[in-house]
Design an enzyme around this catalytic site. Structure first.
Site, PDB file in Angstrom:
ATOM      1  N   LYS A   1       1.280  10.740  13.679  1.00 31.17           N
ATOM      2  CA  LYS A   1       2.031  11.311  12.401  1.00 31.17           C
ATOM      3  C   LYS A   1       2.478  12.661  12.586  1.00 31.17           C
ATOM      4  O   LYS A   1       1.998  13.451  13.668  1.00 31.17           O
ATOM      5  CB  LYS A   1       0.676  11.467  11.481  1.00 31.17           C
ATOM      6  CG  LYS A   1       0.507  10.007  11.082  1.00 31.17           C
ATOM      7  CD  LYS A   1      -0.398  10.172   9.627  1.00 31.17           C
ATOM      8  CE  LYS A   1      -0.743   8.812   9.139  1.00 31.17           C
ATOM      9  NZ  LYS A   1      -1.337   8.455   7.903  1.00 31.17           N
TER      10      LYS A   1
ATOM     11  N   TRP B   1     -13.339  13.268   3.022  1.00 31.57           N
ATOM     12  CA  TRP B   1     -12.234  12.995   3.445  1.00 31.57           C
ATOM     13  C   TRP B   1     -11.706  13.992   4.588  1.00 31.57           C
ATOM     14  O   TRP B   1     -10.623  14.006   5.189  1.00 31.57           O
ATOM     15  CB  TRP B   1     -11.031  12.364   2.730  1.00 31.57           C
ATOM     16  CG  TRP B   1     -11.560  11.209   1.863  1.00 31.57           C
ATOM     17  CD1 TRP B   1     -12.053  11.255   0.895  1.00 31.57           C
ATOM     18  CD2 TRP B   1     -11.136   9.826   2.326  1.00 31.57           C
ATOM     19  NE1 TRP B   1     -12.041   9.537   0.364  1.00 31.57           N
ATOM     20  CE2 TRP B   1     -11.391   8.941   1.683  1.00 31.57           C
ATOM     21  CE3 TRP B   1     -10.314   9.478   3.694  1.00 31.57           C
ATOM     22  CZ2 TRP B   1     -11.381   7.585   1.647  1.00 31.57           C
ATOM     23  CZ3 TRP B   1     -10.274   8.213   3.777  1.00 31.57           C
ATOM     24  CH2 TRP B   1     -10.537   7.248   2.909  1.00 31.57           C
TER      25      TRP B   1
ATOM     26  N   ASP C   1      -2.153  14.341   7.164  1.00 30.99           N
ATOM     27  CA  ASP C   1      -1.593  13.328   6.516  1.00 30.99           C
ATOM     28  C   ASP C   1      -0.280  13.227   5.457  1.00 30.99           C
ATOM     29  O   ASP C   1      -0.286  13.328   4.386  1.00 30.99           O
ATOM     30  CB  ASP C   1      -2.686  12.502   5.629  1.00 30.99           C
ATOM     31  CG  ASP C   1      -2.506  11.078   5.194  1.00 30.99           C
ATOM     32  OD1 ASP C   1      -1.706  10.411   5.890  1.00 30.99           O
ATOM     33  OD2 ASP C   1      -3.221  10.511   4.433  1.00 30.99           O
TER      34      ASP C   1
ATOM     35  N   ARG D   1     -10.977  17.887  10.584  1.00 34.07           N
ATOM     36  CA  ARG D   1      -9.895  16.669  10.670  1.00 34.07           C
ATOM     37  C   ARG D   1      -8.563  16.696  11.310  1.00 34.07           C
ATOM     38  O   ARG D   1      -8.294  16.008  12.139  1.00 34.07           O
ATOM     39  CB  ARG D   1      -9.609  16.173   9.285  1.00 34.07           C
ATOM     40  CG  ARG D   1      -8.657  14.833   9.330  1.00 34.07           C
ATOM     41  CD  ARG D   1      -8.694  14.217   7.779  1.00 34.07           C
ATOM     42  NE  ARG D   1      -7.480  13.579   7.783  1.00 34.07           N
ATOM     43  CZ  ARG D   1      -6.976  12.809   6.498  1.00 34.07           C
ATOM     44  NH1 ARG D   1      -8.067  12.879   5.564  1.00 34.07           N
ATOM     45  NH2 ARG D   1      -6.067  12.123   6.480  1.00 34.07           N
TER      46      ARG D   1
ATOM     47  N   GLU E   1     -10.329   4.726   9.603  1.00 31.97           N
ATOM     48  CA  GLU E   1     -10.392   4.145   7.852  1.00 31.97           C
ATOM     49  C   GLU E   1     -11.014   2.957   7.932  1.00 31.97           C
ATOM     50  O   GLU E   1     -10.467   2.228   7.042  1.00 31.97           O
ATOM     51  CB  GLU E   1      -8.846   4.604   7.225  1.00 31.97           C
ATOM     52  CG  GLU E   1      -8.435   5.939   7.264  1.00 31.97           C
ATOM     53  CD  GLU E   1      -7.451   6.288   6.206  1.00 31.97           C
ATOM     54  OE1 GLU E   1      -6.557   5.422   5.932  1.00 31.97           O
ATOM     55  OE2 GLU E   1      -7.084   7.369   5.881  1.00 31.97           O
TER      56      GLU E   1
ATOM     57  N   GLU F   1       0.815  -1.202   0.203  1.00 29.67           N
ATOM     58  CA  GLU F   1       0.026  -0.036  -0.006  1.00 29.67           C
ATOM     59  C   GLU F   1       0.823   1.091   0.097  1.00 29.67           C
ATOM     60  O   GLU F   1       1.922   1.312   0.835  1.00 29.67           O
ATOM     61  CB  GLU F   1      -0.700   0.000   1.147  1.00 29.67           C
ATOM     62  CG  GLU F   1      -1.800   1.121   1.316  1.00 29.67           C
ATOM     63  CD  GLU F   1      -3.091   0.882   2.205  1.00 29.67           C
ATOM     64  OE1 GLU F   1      -3.463  -0.222   2.572  1.00 29.67           O
ATOM     65  OE2 GLU F   1      -3.716   1.937   2.448  1.00 29.67           O
ATOM     66  N   ARG F   2       0.736   1.937  -0.849  1.00 28.55           N
ATOM     67  CA  ARG F   2       1.569   3.312  -1.072  1.00 28.55           C
ATOM     68  C   ARG F   2       2.773   2.906  -1.253  1.00 28.55           C
ATOM     69  O   ARG F   2       3.689   3.717  -0.863  1.00 28.55           O
ATOM     70  CB  ARG F   2       1.428   4.294   0.036  1.00 28.55           C
ATOM     71  CG  ARG F   2      -0.084   4.536   0.827  1.00 28.55           C
ATOM     72  CD  ARG F   2      -1.036   5.058  -0.646  1.00 28.55           C
ATOM     73  NE  ARG F   2      -2.262   5.408  -0.091  1.00 28.55           N
ATOM     74  CZ  ARG F   2      -3.344   5.678  -0.922  1.00 28.55           C
ATOM     75  NH1 ARG F   2      -3.138   5.730  -2.090  1.00 28.55           N
ATOM     76  NH2 ARG F   2      -4.525   5.696  -0.324  1.00 28.55           N
TER      77      ARG F   2
ATOM     78  N   GLU G   1       7.317  21.497  -3.171  1.00 28.95           N
ATOM     79  CA  GLU G   1       6.371  22.370  -2.666  1.00 28.95           C
ATOM     80  C   GLU G   1       6.030  23.533  -3.339  1.00 28.95           C
ATOM     81  O   GLU G   1       4.911  23.815  -3.278  1.00 28.95           O
ATOM     82  CB  GLU G   1       7.138  22.767  -1.109  1.00 28.95           C
ATOM     83  CG  GLU G   1       6.100  23.752  -0.358  1.00 28.95           C
ATOM     84  CD  GLU G   1       6.543  24.319   0.833  1.00 28.95           C
ATOM     85  OE1 GLU G   1       7.590  24.467   1.091  1.00 28.95           O
ATOM     86  OE2 GLU G   1       5.747  24.674   1.653  1.00 28.95           O
TER      87      GLU G   1
ATOM     88  N   ASN H   1      -3.150  -1.626   7.816  1.00 26.76           N
ATOM     89  CA  ASN H   1      -4.622  -2.208   7.289  1.00 26.76           C
ATOM     90  C   ASN H   1      -4.238  -3.763   7.201  1.00 26.76           C
ATOM     91  O   ASN H   1      -3.815  -4.152   6.438  1.00 26.76           O
ATOM     92  CB  ASN H   1      -4.903  -1.599   6.047  1.00 26.76           C
ATOM     93  CG  ASN H   1      -5.082  -0.131   6.069  1.00 26.76           C
ATOM     94  OD1 ASN H   1      -5.755   0.276   7.021  1.00 26.76           O
ATOM     95  ND2 ASN H   1      -4.887   0.833   5.062  1.00 26.76           N
TER      96      ASN H   1
ATOM     97  N   GLU I   1       4.077   9.027  -0.814  1.00 24.90           N
ATOM     98  CA  GLU I   1       2.807   9.021  -1.194  1.00 24.90           C
ATOM     99  C   GLU I   1       2.405  10.353  -1.797  1.00 24.90           C
ATOM    100  O   GLU I   1       1.820  10.428  -2.930  1.00 24.90           O
ATOM    101  CB  GLU I   1       1.831   8.777   0.069  1.00 24.90           C
ATOM    102  CG  GLU I   1       0.319   8.748  -0.407  1.00 24.90           C
ATOM    103  CD  GLU I   1      -0.430   8.312   0.797  1.00 24.90           C
ATOM    104  OE1 GLU I   1      -0.023   8.003   2.054  1.00 24.90           O
ATOM    105  OE2 GLU I   1      -1.664   8.333   0.687  1.00 24.90           O
TER     106      GLU I   1
HETATM  107  C1  GCV Z   1      -2.173   2.481   5.491  1.00 23.32           C
HETATM  108  C2  GCV Z   1      -3.156   7.685   4.500  1.00 23.32           C
HETATM  109  C3  GCV Z   1      -2.969   6.542   3.337  1.00 23.32           C
HETATM  110  C4  GCV Z   1      -3.480   5.266   3.470  1.00 23.32           C
HETATM  111  C5  GCV Z   1      -2.699   4.679   4.849  1.00 23.32           C
HETATM  112  C6  GCV Z   1      -3.206   5.730   5.787  1.00 23.32           C
HETATM  113  C7  GCV Z   1      -2.452   5.337   7.459  1.00 23.32           C
HETATM  114  O1  GCV Z   1      -4.527   7.881   4.664  1.00 23.32           O
HETATM  115  O2  GCV Z   1      -3.518   6.919   2.165  1.00 23.32           O
HETATM  116  O3  GCV Z   1      -3.056   4.335   2.545  1.00 23.32           O
HETATM  117  O4  GCV Z   1      -3.161   3.282   5.274  1.00 23.32           O
HETATM  118  O5  GCV Z   1      -2.759   6.846   5.487  1.00 23.32           O
HETATM  119  O6  GCV Z   1      -1.562   5.840   7.769  1.00 23.32           O
HETATM  120  O7  GCV Z   1      -2.995   4.692   7.958  1.00 23.32           O
END
Ligand code: GCV
Length: 653
Positions: free
Chosen positions: A345, A515, A350, A321, A271, A145-146, A485, A188, A378
């Site tokens: 984070k 979102w 994000d 958010r 999510e 993923e990503r 940027e 996930n 990403e």
């Molecule tokens: C693993 C963002 C990404 C998702 C990721 C999520 C997370 O939303 O787009 O792909 O999921 O962050 O950090 O859990």
């Protein structure tokens, strides 16, 4: 030029070991997995470069030996050079391994002159990479993923790779920049991956066996619903006795298979992932359930704070958010078990190219915290664009919630979402290797100067690099974050990416989505009012001085203005430019800078191994194409909204 045989040796080409390998080396590392690595690294380097591993008592140029030094911990080491001998000592094997790589980094400098004893120890105990790797290829997200560097290093054809040589090489690279923990599957957690915890733990153990000699502990992402989906229980309620027993027993079996297992990573109520909210329980209840199961074995649960409403109504201007993590977690301060680490984070949204530091960091003094950054690009060009993130991470790590300049510790750990995969260059874009290396070194020492770290990376990756190559790499990498940027979303407003895959521009791509990622541009202005006076109140989540600095457009730093405020296009920035002119200028400049970096890279063709050079050159073509697309879409969008022409009369569509 790099030896073509070393094409994927990244920052450990054999030539990086020349200085060590041409010496008389005495090792008293003792027994154990990391001691074995120290021995074999030195034996191999000496065999290659004519040095010798000498027996105890013999004269030596380099001595690595155990010593009891107060406060060194398991990973620290001392380094000194006296009377022609370089000495590394450490209390543990891990420390000796780090000491060895320190000597490798220094090269000939490690064997020159005299050096008083230096003590090196990591500032952060956990320096971890999270892989968002799926075992089974996911229909939408693929295997990683990503992921922008091919398939997974760990998993292929629905199971752990039989041949783990590449994982071994990865572990070695990570050890050489100070990383000591890896989570090997996606946060996930899908149906197949859930089983890694139980009936497929043997596959995890095989990977852990390969990483252990490099001082790296293996962690696993688990689903909070495991007692239901794996154990057949009717509930995953964290306060239910049967659930607690289930986790205790599952964890006991994990440690039977992997004695030094690091612990669990959990994405809960986020999510769509299951979590304690379903049972009316708090996230402290959830985290403490797993912490209790891990505690007898010294394991840790990394509990992610990425909890927000991903199904919000875009019409609802009161939900922000950015506020979510702070609102959810600060009331729980002091309620997390000592072996629960809240993984936050670095920014409140994000991993955008520009965000303020999350107000949660520093707001939970009685909770262990790890800061999460994203090495996988990403939102920063997906490893098709060069974007060295060292300066961004360094800025975040130097941020002090109280506005002081003290070097006090921001967190207990630093975690990055890994950018590596089975790509021959590890990271898709060969220059993205610099991000992985820089992450490890900043996690070891968050106060380090990122440019000095980049120098290290250049010197290791290109041993003996002539000045023209060193200068060229700096020219391409140093300002690449700022360049990215400039041609993407302006002044901290974020997103404006194509929905779903997040590559390339789409100014309104997320504007009417659930979102929570909006810019609110209209004919008069743009930006999100997060002030306490008139907006969502997010600015007030910070302590002073930041709450005051961010509250007013007059004091808010330019680069974050649209993150915190909705202002008119004619608003004058501290730079003296209006917002609209800033947007036009930076977008033209960003493209020019990308074109210039491409030109500099082309001029290095005679100094870089051809395949590596070609790969980067090809990525630059795409970067420049995409940067132009960003420029033209963003500029045209704002010209059409505002009706204000570019003051310099350049082409806007
Ligand atoms: C693993 C963002 C990404 C998702 C990721 C999520 C997370 O939303 O787009 O792909 O999921 O962050 O950090 O859990």
């Amino acid at each position: 030029m790099t030896d073509p045989g070393d094409i994927d040796a990244a920052w450990l080409p054999s030539a990086a070991f020349r200085a060590v390998g041409s010496r008389r080396v005495l090792v008293r590392a003792g027994e154990g997995p990391q001691a074995g690595t120290v021995h074999s690294e030195l034996a191999e380097a000496c065999a290659r470069f004519g040095g010798r591993v000498v027996p105890d008592g013999a004269d030596a140029d380099l001595v690595l030996a155990p010593a009891d030094v107060d406060g060194l911990g398991d990973e620290g080491f001392t380094f000194e050079r006296r009377g022609g001998t370089t000495t590394v000592t450490a209390s543990g094997q891990r420390g000796l391994l780090h000491g060895l790589f320190h000597v490798v980094r220094l090269g000939e400098d490690a064997f020159t002159g005299e050096r008083a004893r230096e003590v090196h120890r990591p500032a952060l105990a956990t320096r971890m990479l999270d892989h968002w790797d799926n075992v089974a290829v996911h229909p939408v997200m693929g295997q990683v993923e990503r992921g922008y560097a091919g398939g997974s290093l760990f998993w292929a054809d629905g199971r752990a790779r039989g041949d783990l040589d590449r994982v071994r090489a990865y572990g070695r690279l990570l050890a050489a920049c100070g990383i000591n923990a890896v989570a090997i599957n996606n946060v996930n957690v899908h149906a197949t991956e859930a089983h890694l915890l139980t009936d497929r733990i043997g596959e995890v153990a095989a990977i852990a066996d390969v990483l252990r000699p490099y001082g790296i502990r293996t962690h696993l992402s688990v689903t909070f619903a495991a007692p239901v989906v794996l154990g057949g229980l009717p509930t995953a309620d964290p306060l239910d006795e049967a659930v607690r027993t289930w986790w205790a027993e599952a964890t006991r079996r994990v440690y039977e298979a992997i004695g030094d297992f690091g612990g669990y990573v959990v994405k809960a109520d986020s999510e769509g992932q299951p979590g304690p909210f379903a049972y009316g329980r708090s996230h402290a209840d959830g985290a403490n359930l797993l912490a209790a199961a891990l505690e007898p074995y010294g394991g840790t649960v990394h509990w992610r704070a990425f909890v927000y409403d991903h199904r919000q109504d875009w019409r609802d201007r009161s939900t922000d958010r950015a506020r979510a993590a702070y609102d959810h977690f600060t009331p729980l301060d002091g309620r997390f078990a000592p072996n629960a680490v809240l993984q936050v984070k670095h920014g409140p949204m994000d991993f955008q190219v520009r965000e303020p530091v999350s107000p949660l960091i520093g707001a939970m003094p009685r909770t262990r915290l790890a800061v999460e950054v994203q090495a996988t690009q990403e939102y920063t060009g997906q490893q098709r664009h060069v974007c060295w993130l060292g300066p961004m991470w360094s800025e975040a790590l130097r941020f002090r919630p109280d506005g002081s300049v003290s070097a006090g510790r921001l967190a207990d750990g630093l975690v990055a979402v890994s950018n590596a995969g089975d790509d021959p260059f590890w990271t898709g874009h060969p220059l993205a290797q610099a991000n992985l290396y820089t992450f490890g070194r900043l996690a070891w020492d968050p106060a380090a100067d990122p440019r000095a770290v980049l120098d290290e990376w250049i010197a290791l990756t290109h041993p003996g690099a002539p000045e023209r190559l060193v200068d060229g790499l700096h020219a391409v990498l140093d300002g690449s974050w700022s360049t990215y940027e400039k041609y993407t979303a302006p002044l901290g407003v974020g997103f404006m990416v194509q929905p779903g895959h997040h590559y390339g521009p789409s100014v309104d791509g997320y504007e009417y989505s659930p979102w929570g990622t909006y810019h609110f541009a209209d004919r008069d202005g743009v930006g999100v009012d997060r002030s306490a006076a008139t907006g969502t109140g997010y600015a007030a989540q910070y302590a002073k001085p930041w709450s005051e600095v961010y509250e007013s457009p007059e004091t808010c730093p330019d680069e974050l203005l649209l993150f915190f405020h909705h202002v008119s296009y004619g608003h004058v920035l501290h730079s003296g430019k209006t917002v609209i002119q800033h947007i036009y200028d930076t977008h033209f400049e960003g493209v020019e800078e990308a074109e210039e970096a491409r030109r500099v890279w082309a001029g290095l063709a005679d100094l870089v191994e051809p395949a590596r050079h070609a790969r980067v050159a090809e990525r630059f073509e795409e970067q420049v194409r995409c940067a132009r697309e960003w420029r033209d879409q963003v500029n045209s969008y704002f010209l059409r909204k505002s009706g204000v022409p570019d003051g310099r009369g350049r082409t806007v569509y």
